[in-house]
Design a protein around this motif. Structure first.
Motif, PDB file in Angstrom:
ATOM      1  N   PHE A  25       0.820  -1.235  -0.034  1.00  0.00           N
ATOM      2  CA  PHE A  25       0.052   0.203   0.081  1.00  0.00           C
ATOM      3  C   PHE A  25       0.932   1.184  -0.153  1.00  0.00           C
ATOM      4  O   PHE A  25       0.592   2.022  -0.885  1.00  0.00           O
ATOM      5  N   PHE A  26       1.987   1.268   0.774  1.00  0.00           N
ATOM      6  CA  PHE A  26       2.770   2.565   0.921  1.00  0.00           C
ATOM      7  C   PHE A  26       3.645   2.717  -0.364  1.00  0.00           C
ATOM      8  O   PHE A  26       3.978   3.841  -0.765  1.00  0.00           O
ATOM      9  N   ARG A  27       3.836   1.560  -0.877  1.00  0.00           N
ATOM     10  CA  ARG A  27       4.624   1.488  -2.101  1.00  0.00           C
ATOM     11  C   ARG A  27       3.673   2.114  -3.311  1.00  0.00           C
ATOM     12  O   ARG A  27       4.264   2.876  -3.997  1.00  0.00           O
ATOM     13  N   ARG A  28       2.645   2.044  -3.296  1.00  0.00           N
ATOM     14  CA  ARG A  28       1.485   2.505  -4.219  1.00  0.00           C
ATOM     15  C   ARG A  28       0.857   3.485  -3.681  1.00  0.00           C
ATOM     16  O   ARG A  28      -0.463   3.911  -4.248  1.00  0.00           O
ATOM     17  N   ILE A  29       0.969   4.199  -2.799  1.00  0.00           N
ATOM     18  CA  ILE A  29       0.303   5.426  -1.874  1.00  0.00           C
ATOM     19  C   ILE A  29       0.140   6.365  -2.869  1.00  0.00           C
ATOM     20  O   ILE A  29      -0.953   7.087  -2.798  1.00  0.00           O
ATOM     21  N   HIS A  30       0.968   6.944  -3.830  1.00  0.00           N
ATOM     22  CA  HIS A  30       0.703   7.843  -4.826  1.00  0.00           C
ATOM     23  C   HIS A  30      -0.301   7.590  -5.751  1.00  0.00           C
ATOM     24  O   HIS A  30      -1.197   8.813  -6.029  1.00  0.00           O
ATOM     25  N   TYR A  31      -0.591   6.583  -6.089  1.00  0.00           N
ATOM     26  CA  TYR A  31      -1.830   6.171  -6.768  1.00  0.00           C
ATOM     27  C   TYR A  31      -3.187   6.344  -5.880  1.00  0.00           C
ATOM     28  O   TYR A  31      -4.141   7.006  -6.247  1.00  0.00           O
ATOM     29  N   PHE A  32      -2.996   5.998  -4.588  1.00  0.00           N
ATOM     30  CA  PHE A  32      -4.172   6.127  -3.626  1.00  0.00           C
ATOM     31  C   PHE A  32      -4.337   7.540  -3.423  1.00  0.00           C
ATOM     32  O   PHE A  32      -5.472   8.051  -3.386  1.00  0.00           O
ATOM     33  N   LEU A  33      -3.291   8.386  -3.373  1.00  0.00           N
ATOM     34  CA  LEU A  33      -3.164   9.830  -2.987  1.00  0.00           C
ATOM     35  C   LEU A  33      -4.071  10.559  -4.206  1.00  0.00           C
ATOM     36  O   LEU A  33      -4.858  11.447  -4.081  1.00  0.00           O
ATOM     37  N   LEU A  34      -3.525  10.129  -5.335  1.00  0.00           N
ATOM     38  CA  LEU A  34      -3.911  10.722  -6.509  1.00  0.00           C
ATOM     39  C   LEU A  34      -5.583  10.847  -6.865  1.00  0.00           C
ATOM     40  O   LEU A  34      -6.402  11.830  -7.057  1.00  0.00           O
ATOM     41  N   VAL A  35      -6.003   9.495  -6.491  1.00  0.00           N
ATOM     42  CA  VAL A  35      -7.441   9.407  -6.856  1.00  0.00           C
ATOM     43  C   VAL A  35      -8.386  10.071  -5.678  1.00  0.00           C
ATOM     44  O   VAL A  35      -9.475  10.731  -5.643  1.00  0.00           O
ATOM     45  N   ALA A  36      -7.814   9.855  -4.366  1.00  0.00           N
ATOM     46  CA  ALA A  36      -8.362  10.261  -3.228  1.00  0.00           C
ATOM     47  C   ALA A  36      -8.439  11.817  -3.098  1.00  0.00           C
ATOM     48  O   ALA A  36      -9.583  12.616  -2.942  1.00  0.00           O
ATOM     49  N   GLY A  58     -13.427   9.079  -2.550  1.00  0.00           N
ATOM     50  CA  GLY A  58     -12.308   9.300  -2.833  1.00  0.00           C
ATOM     51  C   GLY A  58     -11.347   8.124  -2.319  1.00  0.00           C
ATOM     52  O   GLY A  58     -10.606   7.549  -2.838  1.00  0.00           O
ATOM     53  N   THR A  59     -11.565   7.941  -1.095  1.00  0.00           N
ATOM     54  CA  THR A  59     -10.729   6.863  -0.186  1.00  0.00           C
ATOM     55  C   THR A  59     -11.059   5.631  -0.707  1.00  0.00           C
ATOM     56  O   THR A  59      -9.968   4.671  -1.220  1.00  0.00           O
ATOM     57  N   ALA A  60     -12.232   5.343  -0.805  1.00  0.00           N
ATOM     58  CA  ALA A  60     -12.635   4.115  -1.381  1.00  0.00           C
ATOM     59  C   ALA A  60     -11.991   3.706  -3.017  1.00  0.00           C
ATOM     60  O   ALA A  60     -11.760   2.694  -3.356  1.00  0.00           O
ATOM     61  N   LEU A  61     -12.264   4.809  -3.827  1.00  0.00           N
ATOM     62  CA  LEU A  61     -11.606   4.439  -5.067  1.00  0.00           C
ATOM     63  C   LEU A  61     -10.176   4.361  -5.167  1.00  0.00           C
ATOM     64  O   LEU A  61      -9.555   3.653  -5.980  1.00  0.00           O
ATOM     65  N   GLY A  62      -9.374   5.184  -4.197  1.00  0.00           N
ATOM     66  CA  GLY A  62      -7.993   5.046  -4.135  1.00  0.00           C
ATOM     67  C   GLY A  62      -7.695   3.588  -3.792  1.00  0.00           C
ATOM     68  O   GLY A  62      -6.808   2.962  -4.246  1.00  0.00           O
ATOM     69  N   LEU A  63      -8.165   3.180  -2.597  1.00  0.00           N
ATOM     70  CA  LEU A  63      -8.008   1.876  -2.151  1.00  0.00           C
ATOM     71  C   LEU A  63      -8.136   0.639  -3.328  1.00  0.00           C
ATOM     72  O   LEU A  63      -7.658  -0.158  -3.545  1.00  0.00           O
ATOM     73  N   ALA A  64      -9.474   1.008  -3.838  1.00  0.00           N
ATOM     74  CA  ALA A  64      -9.718   0.014  -5.092  1.00  0.00           C
ATOM     75  C   ALA A  64      -8.762   0.130  -6.235  1.00  0.00           C
ATOM     76  O   ALA A  64      -8.645  -1.020  -6.962  1.00  0.00           O
ATOM     77  N   LEU A  65      -8.169   1.248  -6.426  1.00  0.00           N
ATOM     78  CA  LEU A  65      -7.094   1.447  -7.551  1.00  0.00           C
ATOM     79  C   LEU A  65      -6.144   0.517  -7.155  1.00  0.00           C
ATOM     80  O   LEU A  65      -5.289  -0.054  -7.899  1.00  0.00           O
ATOM     81  N   VAL A  66      -5.573   0.613  -5.711  1.00  0.00           N
ATOM     82  CA  VAL A  66      -4.299   0.009  -5.256  1.00  0.00           C
ATOM     83  C   VAL A  66      -4.673  -1.487  -5.436  1.00  0.00           C
ATOM     84  O   VAL A  66      -3.905  -2.424  -5.831  1.00  0.00           O
ATOM     85  N   VAL A  67      -5.733  -2.000  -4.959  1.00  0.00           N
ATOM     86  CA  VAL A  67      -6.228  -3.299  -5.152  1.00  0.00           C
ATOM     87  C   VAL A  67      -6.219  -3.944  -6.577  1.00  0.00           C
ATOM     88  O   VAL A  67      -5.910  -4.716  -6.751  1.00  0.00           O
ATOM     89  N   LEU A  68      -6.592  -3.124  -7.301  1.00  0.00           N
ATOM     90  CA  LEU A  68      -6.785  -3.636  -8.653  1.00  0.00           C
ATOM     91  C   LEU A  68      -5.141  -3.710  -9.437  1.00  0.00           C
ATOM     92  O   LEU A  68      -5.078  -4.626 -10.084  1.00  0.00           O
ATOM     93  N   PHE A  69      -4.355  -2.757  -9.032  1.00  0.00           N
ATOM     94  CA  PHE A  69      -2.947  -2.736  -9.519  1.00  0.00           C
ATOM     95  C   PHE A  69      -2.438  -4.134  -8.958  1.00  0.00           C
ATOM     96  O   PHE A  69      -1.736  -4.927  -9.749  1.00  0.00           O
ATOM     97  N   GLU A  70      -2.725  -4.721  -7.555  1.00  0.00           N
ATOM     98  CA  GLU A  70      -2.151  -5.574  -6.992  1.00  0.00           C
ATOM     99  C   GLU A  70      -2.485  -6.919  -7.685  1.00  0.00           C
ATOM    100  O   GLU A  70      -2.072  -7.745  -7.805  1.00  0.00           O
ATOM    101  N   LEU A  71      -3.793  -6.705  -7.954  1.00  0.00           N
ATOM    102  CA  LEU A  71      -4.542  -8.022  -8.647  1.00  0.00           C
ATOM    103  C   LEU A  71      -4.074  -8.339  -9.907  1.00  0.00           C
ATOM    104  O   LEU A  71      -3.797  -9.614 -10.673  1.00  0.00           O
ATOM    105  N   LEU A  72      -3.553  -7.203 -10.728  1.00  0.00           N
ATOM    106  CA  LEU A  72      -3.153  -7.260 -12.226  1.00  0.00           C
ATOM    107  C   LEU A  72      -1.723  -7.572 -12.256  1.00  0.00           C
ATOM    108  O   LEU A  72      -1.091  -8.042 -13.337  1.00  0.00           O
ATOM    109  N   ASN A  73      -1.090  -7.352 -11.101  1.00  0.00           N
ATOM    110  CA  ASN A  73       0.349  -7.641 -11.038  1.00  0.00           C
ATOM    111  C   ASN A  73       0.672  -8.983 -10.556  1.00  0.00           C
ATOM    112  O   ASN A  73       0.322  -9.547  -9.526  1.00  0.00           O
TER     113      ASN A  73
END
Length: 520
Positions: A12-23, A417-432
């Motif tokens: 999560f902290f590694r991808r926190i910039h994506y989370f912060l961007l959406v949020a 925004g928080t939910a969408l940011g978390l969803a984006l992080v989870v999506l990236f993780e699922l696709l990796n």
């Protein structure tokens, strides 16, 4: 494989910039909208739909409109295009109307005007009228204007219906009255045209016919008597040369001749014709006869027609008069017979006319009674004694806006925004699908590694990365509110943009709840 919280936190902290961007994007946009949305003030007025003031058992109104129907009619009349545009122009709801599409004004007015009827079981029927806008005084003014229109339209509608009902029955009474007059004239004209062949004159006609027939029989008897008398006179005149054996108008010579003739007749009964006495009487009779004949001839030449001729002429004139009267009576009897024969058809036609007249009379009486009721109902509505709408609570100027619900919009945007940011992080993780942990090497390759070395960025790479992320986030924090402000200022107010977006996406209910509208 066990759940490793530290690993996922590191991801999560590694991808926190994506989370912060959406949020930040969603939160900044939602918070900016919550701040920039214009305040909406709502002013309400409450109307009471009262029942009839006079009991229906005593006098009923002719307007049978229930509270629900009346409220719906008023609502439809009030929300017409012309009425809404008239209110907008009269109260200057849209000061800069030039260039604004009237359809957009009507649509906006219909969204801002709310007429909500409420019907209680105890008979308390109310009507809530509200209007929303950014100017509290203008909102209260518009609401009171709507209330005034509702009150006036209610009175006009009910009084107008009552007046129309009264006028209808008045026209109906006049029409039926004219129809009754026309049918009365038809009956009168029919009776005048067939006055001798009506049912009520049938008895008189039969008695008149019998009287004429009896008179004809009497005339026939008189005629036969005259014919016999004429035959007797003709026979007597042919035998004696006179019309009667004795006459009171005989001359002295004729009387003397008559006496001598009688003596001669008596003498012949006793003596023979050669008897001197008989011969003397015969000589005297012959002398008197010649004398009487000469005198009678001169008298007839001097005095005109003889008594025989006079009597025959009199008999002829009487016979002619009797024949004429018999013929006239026969014509009258035939005419009366034809009249009697035409009486049944006239009776049927007259009965049909009377039946039509009676039906029209019944309709006229019914219409007259209904006209009286309609006028009473009209009077009730004109005096507002029937069902009416009265003002319970007048619209007032509100000090606090009712919407938008800014805290809810801001909280919803942050949460979203928080939910969408978390969803984006989870999506990236699922696709990796790359291998990042020793346990994954063991699970996928079946080998046990002796150790792992992570990728270590240099200080310069870390600084550049942090700078880019911070700059992007700062740009979003400043740019998104600025862009929303520019849209609101130079393009279209935010509330209108949201309304259009809600119409196109079908999320009206969600936007209404976020803005704190009805039902929120």
């Amino acid at each position: 494989m066990k759940f490793d919280l530290r690993y996922y936190l590191s991801i999560f902290f590694r991808r926190i910039h994506y989370f912060l961007l959406v949020a930040i994007i969603v939160s900044a946009a939602g918070t900016s909208i919550a701040v920039m949305l214009p305040p909406v003030f709502v002013s309400r007025a409450v109307l009471l739909i009262e029942g009839a003031q006079i009991p229906n058992e005593l006098a009923a109104s002719t307007v049978k409109t229930g509270p629900g129907e009346q409220a719906e009619i008023i609502k439809q009349m009030l929300l017409t295009r012309n009425t809404l545009l008239e209110i907008a122009d009269d109260l200057q709801i849209y000061p800069n109307r030039n260039g604004v599409n009237p359809d957009a004004i009507v649509s906006d007015m219909r969204q801002r005007v709310v007429i909500d009827p409420s019907f209680g079981r105890s008979g308390s029927n109310t009507l809530t009228v509200q209007f929303s806008g950014s100017n509290p005084r203008k909102v209260a003014e518009v609401t009171n204007d709507l209330v005034s229109r509702i009150l006036s339209q209610s009175v006009e509608m009910r009084a107008g219906r009552a007046t129309q009902t009264s006028e209808f029955f008045e026209d109906e009474v006049n029409r039926l009255s004219a129809e009754i007059d026309r049918k009365s004239r038809e009956i009168l004209e029919f009776k005048l045209a067939n006055q001798n062949a009506l049912p009520e004159s049938l008895t008189y006609l039969r008695s008149q016919q019998a009287s004429l027939q009896e008179r004809s029989l009497q005339l026939q008897r008189d005629r036969n008597s005259l014919v016999e008398r004429r035959a007797t006179l003709e026979d007597l005149y042919q035998r004696t040369g006179r019309v009667a054996p004795v006459s009171e108008n005989l001359s002295p010579a004729q009387r003397e001749l008559s006496q001598l003739q009688a003596e001669l007749d008596n003498a012949l009964l006793v003596y023979s014709s050669q008897n001197p006495k008989v011969k003397v009487l015969q000589a005297r009779v012959a002398a008197l006869e010649s004398s009487v004949a000469s005198n009678q001839g001169s008298t007839q030449d001097d005095e005109g027609p003889s008594l025989y001729e006079i009597q025959m002429a009199d008999i002829a004139s009487q016979l002619e008069r009797i024949d004429e009267e018999i013929e006239r009576n026969a014509d009258e009897v035939n005419s009366i017979q034809k009249t009697i024969e035409s009486t049944p058809s006239n009776s049927i036609a007259l009965e049909e006319l009377n039946r039509s007249y009676s039906a029209s009379q019944q309709q006229y009486n019914a219409a007259l009674a209904r006209l009286s009721e309609a006028r009473t109902g009209e009077r009730i509505e004109v005096l507002s004694k029937g069902q009416r709408i009265t003002l319970l609570e007048e619209a007032r100027v509100e000090n606090r806006p009712e919407r938008p619900n800014r805290p809810m919009i801001a909280a919803a945007s942050v949460g979203g925004g928080t939910a969408l940011g978390l969803a984006l992080v989870v999506l990236f993780e699922l696709l990796n699908s790359s291998i990042r942990r020793p346990v994954e090497i063991t699970n996928k390759l079946g080998i046990t590694p002796l150790g792992t070395l992570p990728y270590v960025r240099t200080r310069r790479e870390r600084a550049v990365r942090r700078g880019l992320i911070s700059g992007a986030l700062l740009f979003l924090l400043i740019g998104i509110p600025a862009a929303i402000w520019a849209l609101d200022t130079y393009y279209m107010p935010l509330d209108l943009i949201l309304d259009r977006l809600a119409d196109r996406t079908g999320l009206n209910g969600l936007f209404v709840k976020l803005r704190g509208g009805p039902g929120a």
